[in-house]
Design a protein around this motif. Structure first.
Motif, short mmCIF file in Angstrom:
data_model
loop_
_atom_site.label_atom_id
_atom_site.label_comp_id
_atom_site.label_asym_id
_atom_site.label_seq_id
_atom_site.Cartn_x
_atom_site.Cartn_y
_atom_site.Cartn_z
N ARG A 159 -0.97 -23.98 22.61
CA ARG A 159 -2.16 -24.14 22.36
C ARG A 159 -2.63 -23.51 21.18
O ARG A 159 -1.92 -22.50 20.79
CB ARG A 159 -3.03 -23.53 23.39
N PRO A 160 -3.77 -23.82 20.43
CA PRO A 160 -3.73 -23.46 18.92
C PRO A 160 -4.39 -21.82 19.11
O PRO A 160 -4.14 -21.13 18.17
CB PRO A 160 -4.85 -24.19 18.37
N LEU A 161 -5.18 -21.60 20.06
CA LEU A 161 -5.67 -20.08 20.40
C LEU A 161 -5.09 -19.46 21.43
O LEU A 161 -4.53 -20.19 22.59
CB LEU A 161 -7.20 -20.33 20.30
N ARG A 162 -5.39 -18.25 21.74
CA ARG A 162 -4.88 -17.40 22.72
C ARG A 162 -5.90 -16.06 23.18
O ARG A 162 -6.52 -15.57 21.87
CB ARG A 162 -3.51 -17.13 23.06
N MET A 163 -6.25 -15.89 24.40
CA MET A 163 -6.94 -14.64 24.74
C MET A 163 -5.75 -13.67 25.20
O MET A 163 -5.25 -14.00 26.15
CB MET A 163 -7.86 -15.01 25.76
N ASN A 164 -5.58 -12.80 24.46
CA ASN A 164 -4.45 -11.60 24.58
C ASN A 164 -5.02 -10.70 25.32
O ASN A 164 -5.55 -9.57 24.67
CB ASN A 164 -3.90 -11.57 23.19
N GLU A 165 -4.73 -10.48 26.54
CA GLU A 165 -5.16 -9.41 27.35
C GLU A 165 -4.20 -8.23 27.17
O GLU A 165 -3.07 -8.48 26.72
CB GLU A 165 -5.45 -9.69 28.74
N ASP A 166 -4.44 -6.97 27.73
CA ASP A 166 -3.74 -5.81 27.46
C ASP A 166 -3.63 -4.58 28.40
O ASP A 166 -4.09 -3.64 28.18
CB ASP A 166 -4.19 -5.21 25.88
N PRO A 219 4.82 -6.27 40.35
CA PRO A 219 5.01 -7.62 41.01
C PRO A 219 3.76 -8.26 41.67
O PRO A 219 3.57 -9.53 41.37
CB PRO A 219 5.89 -7.30 42.31
N GLN A 220 2.79 -7.22 42.31
CA GLN A 220 1.73 -8.07 42.81
C GLN A 220 0.78 -8.36 41.90
O GLN A 220 0.07 -9.57 41.70
CB GLN A 220 0.95 -7.23 43.69
N VAL A 221 0.49 -7.44 40.66
CA VAL A 221 -0.38 -7.85 39.41
C VAL A 221 -0.07 -9.17 38.82
O VAL A 221 -0.77 -10.32 38.64
CB VAL A 221 -0.43 -6.70 38.63
N VAL A 222 1.41 -9.31 38.59
CA VAL A 222 2.04 -10.61 37.95
C VAL A 222 1.63 -11.65 38.82
O VAL A 222 1.31 -12.76 38.25
CB VAL A 222 3.35 -10.48 37.50
N ALA A 223 1.68 -11.58 39.83
CA ALA A 223 1.54 -12.79 40.90
C ALA A 223 0.24 -13.15 40.87
O ALA A 223 -0.12 -14.43 41.02
CB ALA A 223 2.32 -12.38 42.03
N LEU A 282 0.78 -4.73 30.35
CA LEU A 282 1.06 -6.01 30.49
C LEU A 282 0.30 -6.64 29.46
O LEU A 282 -0.93 -6.57 29.71
CB LEU A 282 1.01 -6.45 31.95
N HIS A 283 0.77 -7.87 28.82
CA HIS A 283 -0.16 -8.71 28.16
C HIS A 283 -0.10 -10.15 28.59
O HIS A 283 0.62 -10.85 28.17
CB HIS A 283 0.28 -8.68 26.69
N PRO A 284 -1.12 -10.18 29.52
CA PRO A 284 -1.33 -11.68 30.01
C PRO A 284 -1.96 -12.48 28.99
O PRO A 284 -3.23 -11.88 28.50
CB PRO A 284 -2.22 -11.56 31.52
N ASN A 285 -1.55 -13.68 28.67
CA ASN A 285 -2.13 -14.33 27.38
C ASN A 285 -2.66 -15.76 28.01
O ASN A 285 -1.62 -16.55 28.69
CB ASN A 285 -1.24 -14.76 26.27
N ARG A 322 -11.61 -12.00 35.24
CA ARG A 322 -10.88 -12.09 36.47
C ARG A 322 -9.74 -11.16 36.34
O ARG A 322 -8.92 -10.44 37.39
CB ARG A 322 -10.83 -13.08 37.16
N ILE A 323 -8.88 -11.32 35.21
CA ILE A 323 -7.73 -10.72 34.97
C ILE A 323 -7.78 -9.31 34.75
O ILE A 323 -7.21 -8.35 35.37
CB ILE A 323 -6.86 -11.16 33.79
N ALA A 324 -8.96 -8.80 34.12
CA ALA A 324 -9.38 -7.45 34.14
C ALA A 324 -9.55 -6.75 35.32
O ALA A 324 -9.02 -5.70 35.70
CB ALA A 324 -10.64 -7.14 33.06
N LEU A 325 -10.30 -7.63 36.34
CA LEU A 325 -10.52 -7.03 37.69
C LEU A 325 -9.30 -6.68 38.50
O LEU A 325 -9.14 -5.86 39.24
CB LEU A 325 -11.65 -7.89 38.31
N VAL A 326 -8.32 -7.79 38.29
CA VAL A 326 -6.79 -7.48 39.06
C VAL A 326 -6.25 -6.16 38.63
O VAL A 326 -6.04 -5.37 39.49
CB VAL A 326 -6.28 -8.67 38.74
#
Lengths: 461, 461
Positions: A324-331, A340-344, A368-371, A390-394
């Protein structure tokens, strides 16, 4: 209409103060985030230029936003109001003091160039944000940047012995780290308390030897358990990088390196040190822990092989750009035991929103960088933002924090209300009001919204 | 007259709140400094007790002074006004988390007991102030304590991942090190911004091997040059301790160890690490540099010999007590290159005032402890104080600071006006006023006097 900074341009010269709309337009964005076009851009060459700029902004009542190479990923350097941008790229003074193992670097010095200048003296500056070939030390200070090496070697702030800082009134401070540690307070404050114009940083001798291992796992659980077992056994690898299955697939689609597409997790690990036997012994601890957890392990026997193994990790960014041309890169950063639970949970969220999502990061310290990958022409930005929230809340639900190394900036500022309790938010705002009473330094960044009863008292005073 | 803390005593119980003059009198002093008898002493067992105490003090408008084991040397824990003293010695909760390499310690935990509890898990807490067998982690946090190991391993603040803090209103904060680093600001703030009730600290595996060397030099210049040459050659010893000629004489008078009385400087050096060859190689770098500078070198071949060599350094304090009953223990830190001149100027000052003066310290980071020895029955305290002030000025003139590891406290507070320029003093006071608007937290410590125009605005607002 005359610019409020026309007099500053006459004072400093037209080459140092950009007023034309076309020139100013280039200073709206960082590596990912967009903001508004600044009213003016100053390109200071000395601390006196910075003082003049900050005083001009104060006289005009206009916000001030500091900026380095703009390689940031959270919007820290992005103006959100019509502002004066102070771009430090011409303040590149750098002196190495080998006998003191120190470097004195002005804010615009490119991070990697500190090590380049120190290496002939047998010294390096360890913090290694991914952008370190372009990022500036000033930006690294503002965001307290980390990098793969930070698990073993620490982050930017761990190397700072003192800073020169221009405050909101244009006064110059030279701060060490004694008494009240204002230097430590400024580091990571994203330019909301003052503009750091120079830093004195600690240098260290580089490790003489390193060993590299790549391993794959059929589950993130097994991978996280393997990492914890290796650390518990006494290993402190220089680097411990994680890629999830989606990330492996993206890189494999891109380069066809022969990575195990069926794997749920890929790890890249370097150990380093000055004694080759010790470096090998530490890697054997890692290898034993990884094998015991069911990992498939490959060891590099040469530097060329090591570089080949690391190519997978280094190719993540370009591989994602093809999807995809853009990404939201969390940190986010979470306790390693929760990975394990967070990634799932984050993977499930990506599926719920129907957006491609990959996860990688510096697993040693749980960073962890969920993109989220998206196309602004077809995907709804509001949905992307909601998924990011929602990722931030996890992360927060699992005892983690919103930023491992990129900072909060504008991107995650709204999420800070979930991360910081009101009593500590009040303390943050008390410090902010003390050092920036007009609130003109990089407004609407980093800090959670002002607690309501404080807002009242601020309005009425 | 009823004590303003009678209600607090009823609330918490008589065993937790001391009101009798005899009991309160024991809380006037630390290791060296004297203050006034507090109005009451609270011995909290929980953070809730601390909150109750701080709220009672706020309601009564009375200052609050935190206190650990009172082994400090600069008066940080000494009340200078009629105050409520919060003595943390009963808050001794300690949990080791080996898998995270962390310890969670309440403020009253004795520093050394953290390592004692962690060692069965193959971990230690490195900061080693001389008092670490009695000092508490809360006091170490307040003063950002160092020790011989800090040249290689860093000071207290380098190991703190987060703190629990009770603010001036009795609100409890749980602070990490992200966003605004309030944790870093609190560390070293001597209880002037809040009371730290618990810390989460990083643990590390202890080094497996060490080597010890003792060396003497006929001049401080040669000694300082030798140390700089060793560090420049790549050595980062675990400990590098320096004693001047007067100190050597005092120890030799006391124990007759056979130290070279004619020497101007004695050095004790330990190298450590996990690989014996590497530890030995590092010591050989030190030895070569010391021999090249004209040093007389003795190497310990066994642990017993190492302990014998270190006995000289460990005996400094009792040796000094035999010369005069009291001493003023300074704690300056100067650039290593300036040590010869600094030691000479301070020695000349001692001679000018006719007071016995010895110098020793952690030379690796330029941390020097000039000790003025005196007898309050025969020596004029005003002369002792004046000499201490002139020693502080020598440090500042050579680009040094007033405290390497003991803090400023009450002892050196007056000298801070020389050390901190007015613009930075204003920033300190802005932060102080933000977090302690009533100025009730450990008044008259650490901070330089409030700059005059700020004082005006404070009075009028």
């Amino acid at each position: 209409m005359t610019s409020p900074f026309a007099a500053l341009q006459r004072q400093l010269g037209p080459g140092k103060v950009l007023l034309s709309p076309a020139e100013r337009g280039n200073y709206r964005f960082d590596g990912i985030q967009f903001g508004v076009r600044p009213l003016a851009v100053v390109l200071p060459e000395t601390v006196e230029d910075v003082v003049a700029a900050v005083r001009a902004a104060k006289a005009a009542g206009i916000p001030v936003v500091g900026r380095g190479a703009a390689s940031g990923l959270s919007g820290g350097a992005v103006p959100l109001q019509p502002s004066l941008v102070v771009s430090f790229t011409r303040m590149t003074g750098l002196t190495i003091h080998p006998e003191r193992r120190e470097a004195v670097a002005q804010a615009g010095v490119v991070t990697l160039s500190i090590s380049d200048a120190a290496r002939p003296h047998g010294l390096v500056y360890p913090p290694d944000p991914a952008s370190f070939r372009t990022s500036t030390i000033g930006g690294n200070l503002g965001e307290n940047a980390g990098g793969p090496l930070c698990f073993k070697y620490g982050v930017t702030g761990d190397y700072v012995l003192g800073v020169e800082m221009v405050d909101t009134d244009g006064e110059v401070h030279r701060l060490g780290r004694d008494a009240y540690d204002l230097t430590g307070l400024l580091i990571g404050s994203e330019g909301t308390l003052g503009l750091m114009t120079e830093a004195t940083v600690r240098l260290v001798p580089p490790a003489k030897y390193s060993r590299t291992l790549q391993a794959s796992f059929t589950s993130v659980e097994a991978c996280a358990a393997a990492v914890s077992a290796a650390v518990s056994a006494g290993a402190v690898p220089a680097k411990m990088e994680f890629m999830d299955g989606a990330c492996i697939g993206a890189v494999e689609d891109y380069l066809g390196l022969g990575l195990p597409r069926e794997a749920a997790a890929l790890m890249l690990v370097d150990t380093d040190g000055d004694d080759p036997a010790q470096v090998e012994a530490e890697m054997q601890l890692v290898e034993a822990a990884f094998l015991a957890a069911g990992g498939q392990v490959r060891r590099a026997e040469t530097e060329t092989e090591a570089a080949a193994l690391w190519q997978a990790r280094r190719s993540v960014s370009p591989a994602l750009g093809r999807i995809r041309p853009l990404r939201m890169n969390e940190d986010i950063a979470v306790p390693r035991s929760r990975l394990p639970q967070v990634v799932a949970e984050i993977r499930a969220l990506g599926e719920e929103y129907g957006l491609p999502l990959v996860q990688f990061g510096h697993i040693g310290d749980g960073n962890l960088h969920p993109n989220i990958l998206y196309d602004p022409r077809s995907d709804d930005p509001a949905q992307v933002h909601e998924l990011a929230h929602r990722i931030a809340l996890v992360a927060l639900q699992h005892g983690g924090v919103l930023s491992g190394e990129h900072g909060i900036g504008s991107m995650k500022r709204e999420f800070m209300a979930d991360a910081v309790d009101p009593v500590t938010a009040e303390a943050y705002w008390a410090v902010k009001d003390a050092l920036d009473p007009d609130g003109r330094l990089n407004p609407d960044k980093l800090l959670p919204p002002r607690p309501t009863h404080l807002e009242d008292s601020h309005v009425h005073s």
